[in-house]
Design a protein around this motif. Structure first.
Motif, short mmCIF file in Angstrom:
data_model
loop_
_atom_site.label_atom_id
_atom_site.label_comp_id
_atom_site.label_asym_id
_atom_site.label_seq_id
_atom_site.Cartn_x
_atom_site.Cartn_y
_atom_site.Cartn_z
N ILE A 146 6.23 7.25 -18.53
CA ILE A 146 5.33 7.11 -17.38
C ILE A 146 3.91 6.84 -17.85
O ILE A 146 3.19 6.00 -17.29
CB ILE A 146 5.37 8.37 -16.50
CG1 ILE A 146 6.81 8.63 -16.02
CG2 ILE A 146 4.43 8.23 -15.32
CD1 ILE A 146 7.37 7.54 -15.15
N ARG A 147 3.50 7.56 -18.90
CA ARG A 147 2.14 7.37 -19.42
C ARG A 147 1.95 5.94 -19.91
O ARG A 147 0.92 5.30 -19.65
CB ARG A 147 1.86 8.37 -20.55
CG ARG A 147 0.42 8.29 -21.07
CD ARG A 147 0.15 9.41 -22.06
NE ARG A 147 0.21 10.71 -21.40
CZ ARG A 147 -0.80 11.22 -20.72
NH1 ARG A 147 -1.94 10.55 -20.62
NH2 ARG A 147 -0.69 12.40 -20.16
N ALA A 148 2.95 5.41 -20.61
CA ALA A 148 2.86 4.03 -21.10
C ALA A 148 2.77 3.04 -19.95
O ALA A 148 2.00 2.06 -20.01
CB ALA A 148 4.07 3.72 -21.98
N LEU A 149 3.51 3.30 -18.87
CA LEU A 149 3.47 2.41 -17.71
C LEU A 149 2.09 2.45 -17.05
O LEU A 149 1.52 1.40 -16.70
CB LEU A 149 4.54 2.83 -16.70
CG LEU A 149 4.60 2.02 -15.39
CD1 LEU A 149 4.89 0.56 -15.69
CD2 LEU A 149 5.66 2.61 -14.46
N VAL A 150 1.53 3.65 -16.90
CA VAL A 150 0.21 3.77 -16.28
C VAL A 150 -0.86 3.10 -17.14
O VAL A 150 -1.75 2.41 -16.63
CB VAL A 150 -0.14 5.26 -16.04
CG1 VAL A 150 -1.58 5.41 -15.58
CG2 VAL A 150 0.80 5.86 -15.00
N ALA A 188 3.21 9.37 -10.12
CA ALA A 188 2.53 9.35 -11.42
C ALA A 188 1.69 10.59 -11.62
O ALA A 188 1.67 11.20 -12.70
CB ALA A 188 1.67 8.10 -11.54
N ASN A 189 0.96 11.01 -10.57
CA ASN A 189 0.13 12.20 -10.67
C ASN A 189 0.97 13.45 -10.90
O ASN A 189 0.56 14.37 -11.61
CB ASN A 189 -0.72 12.38 -9.42
CG ASN A 189 -1.90 11.43 -9.38
OD1 ASN A 189 -2.34 10.95 -10.41
ND2 ASN A 189 -2.41 11.16 -8.19
N ALA A 190 2.15 13.50 -10.29
CA ALA A 190 3.03 14.66 -10.47
C ALA A 190 3.58 14.74 -11.88
O ALA A 190 3.88 15.82 -12.38
CB ALA A 190 4.18 14.61 -9.46
N ILE A 191 3.71 13.58 -12.54
CA ILE A 191 4.34 13.55 -13.86
C ILE A 191 3.31 13.53 -14.97
O ILE A 191 3.34 14.34 -15.90
CB ILE A 191 5.26 12.32 -13.99
CG1 ILE A 191 6.39 12.39 -12.96
CG2 ILE A 191 5.86 12.23 -15.40
CD1 ILE A 191 7.19 11.12 -12.85
N LEU A 232 0.82 -1.20 0.00
CA LEU A 232 0.00 0.00 0.00
C LEU A 232 0.86 1.26 0.00
O LEU A 232 0.57 2.23 -0.70
CB LEU A 232 -0.94 0.00 1.21
CG LEU A 232 -2.04 -1.05 1.19
CD1 LEU A 232 -2.78 -1.06 2.52
CD2 LEU A 232 -3.02 -0.83 0.05
N PHE A 233 1.92 1.25 0.80
CA PHE A 233 2.82 2.41 0.84
C PHE A 233 3.45 2.64 -0.52
O PHE A 233 3.52 3.78 -1.01
CB PHE A 233 3.90 2.20 1.90
CG PHE A 233 4.87 3.36 2.00
CD1 PHE A 233 4.56 4.46 2.79
CD2 PHE A 233 6.06 3.37 1.29
CE1 PHE A 233 5.44 5.54 2.88
CE2 PHE A 233 6.93 4.43 1.37
CZ PHE A 233 6.63 5.52 2.17
N LEU A 234 3.93 1.57 -1.16
CA LEU A 234 4.55 1.70 -2.48
C LEU A 234 3.54 2.15 -3.52
O LEU A 234 3.87 2.93 -4.42
CB LEU A 234 5.19 0.37 -2.89
CG LEU A 234 6.41 -0.06 -2.08
CD1 LEU A 234 6.87 -1.46 -2.52
CD2 LEU A 234 7.54 0.95 -2.23
N ALA A 235 2.30 1.66 -3.41
CA ALA A 235 1.25 2.10 -4.34
C ALA A 235 0.97 3.58 -4.14
O ALA A 235 0.77 4.33 -5.11
CB ALA A 235 -0.02 1.29 -4.14
N GLY A 236 0.95 4.02 -2.87
CA GLY A 236 0.76 5.45 -2.60
C GLY A 236 1.90 6.27 -3.17
O GLY A 236 1.68 7.33 -3.77
N GLY A 296 5.83 10.46 -2.76
CA GLY A 296 5.84 10.24 -4.21
C GLY A 296 5.59 11.51 -4.99
O GLY A 296 6.20 11.74 -6.03
N GLY A 297 4.68 12.35 -4.47
CA GLY A 297 4.42 13.62 -5.14
C GLY A 297 5.64 14.52 -5.16
O GLY A 297 5.93 15.18 -6.16
N TRP A 298 6.38 14.54 -4.05
CA TRP A 298 7.61 15.34 -4.00
C TRP A 298 8.66 14.76 -4.94
O TRP A 298 9.31 15.48 -5.69
CB TRP A 298 8.14 15.36 -2.57
CG TRP A 298 9.40 16.16 -2.40
CD1 TRP A 298 9.51 17.51 -2.25
CD2 TRP A 298 10.74 15.65 -2.39
NE1 TRP A 298 10.83 17.88 -2.14
CE2 TRP A 298 11.60 16.76 -2.22
CE3 TRP A 298 11.27 14.37 -2.50
CZ2 TRP A 298 12.98 16.61 -2.15
CZ3 TRP A 298 12.65 14.21 -2.43
CH2 TRP A 298 13.48 15.34 -2.27
#
Length: 248
Positions: free
Chosen positions: A229-233, A19-22, A9-13, A213-215
């Motif tokens: 990153i987009r391809a990974l998501v 991902a959101n930052a990028i 869960l921590f790693l997913a967070g 992760g955001g930082w």
């Protein structure tokens, strides 16, 4: 919750915040991780809104000058978005877990398609600062309903709607989008908390990961191409879609 589950869960967070930052798409990671550790789909979806909220707040604060400059439009859209987010969250709570579970693969497929199409949905800068007309308000209301109900791909949808409605430059729209995402998530959180469908222990594990992760995402954004990153998501979205279609 076991230690391996807490680590997942921590790693997913963390991955969600980065991902959101990028490039966006963090909901795929948070929702997927929470269902993997056994949370019911509605609880996983509601808790995902909690974990995404701090990132929306910091993004809105980063754009506070632009948002204040566009205060009238932002306030009008915020009211529309709050009402839509409220309706979407209430609709979610009216469903049973099996009913929502049957919708999940289709929602994930649609969100993945929207996210993959993101580069083509982004508004083209035209320099205008036109007000949002009635059709734009209706479209934002519908988008907010979706955001309160599920949320994955909501940011891309808002950029597309606002771009078509106003024809403004990207940075102005991105500022408004981040502010409206905060409003929608905030209203949905109040409904979900009142409906007792939030997995608070899981949320408390994921929120620090999301903040870190955001930082870190800002650092990664300067070094990792957004296309990667987009391809990974998108790959994660498709994998989750396939999982829910085949395990239904």
């Amino acid at each position: 919750m076991t230690l391996p589950e807490a680590l997942l869960l921590f790693l997913a967070g963390f991955g969600s915040g980065a991902a959101n930052a990028i490039a966006g798409g963090g909901t795929f990671l948070t929702f997927g991780a929470m269902t993997l550790v056994g949370l019911p789909p509605i609880v996983a979806n509601a808790t995902s809104s909690i974990t995404q909220f701090p990132g929306y707040v910091t993004s809105a604060l980063a754009y506070r000058v632009e948002i204040r400059r566009d205060g009238v439009t932002a306030a009008k859209l915020a009211v529309i978005s709050a009402l839509g987010g409220l309706l979407g969250a209430v609709i979610l709570l009216s469903l049973s877990n099996p009913s929502f579970r049957a919708m999940v693969p289709w929602l994930l497929l649609a969100a993945t398609a929207i996210f993959a199409a993101g580069p083509w949905l982004k508004p083209r800068p035209r320099g205008a600062h036109a007000p949002v007309g009635p059709l734009g308000l209706v479209a934002q209301f519908v988008t907010a309903i979706y955001g309160g109900f599920f949320g994955a791909g909501m940011g891309i949808m808002m950029l597309a709607v606002l771009g078509l409605a106003t024809g403004s430059d990207y940075h102005r729209l991105n500022a408004i989008k981040n502010f409206l995402a905060m409003v929608i998530a905030g209203v949905a959180i109040l409904v979900f908390a009142g409906g007792n469908v939030v997995g608070w222990p899981q949320a408390l594990v994921m929120i620090p990961g999301g903040a870190l992760g955001g930082w870190s995402g800002v650092w990664l954004a300067r070094r990792v191409p957004q296309a990667v990153i987009r391809a990974l998501v998108v790959a994660i979205g498709l994998a989750l879609t396939g999982y829910y279609f085949t395990t239904g």
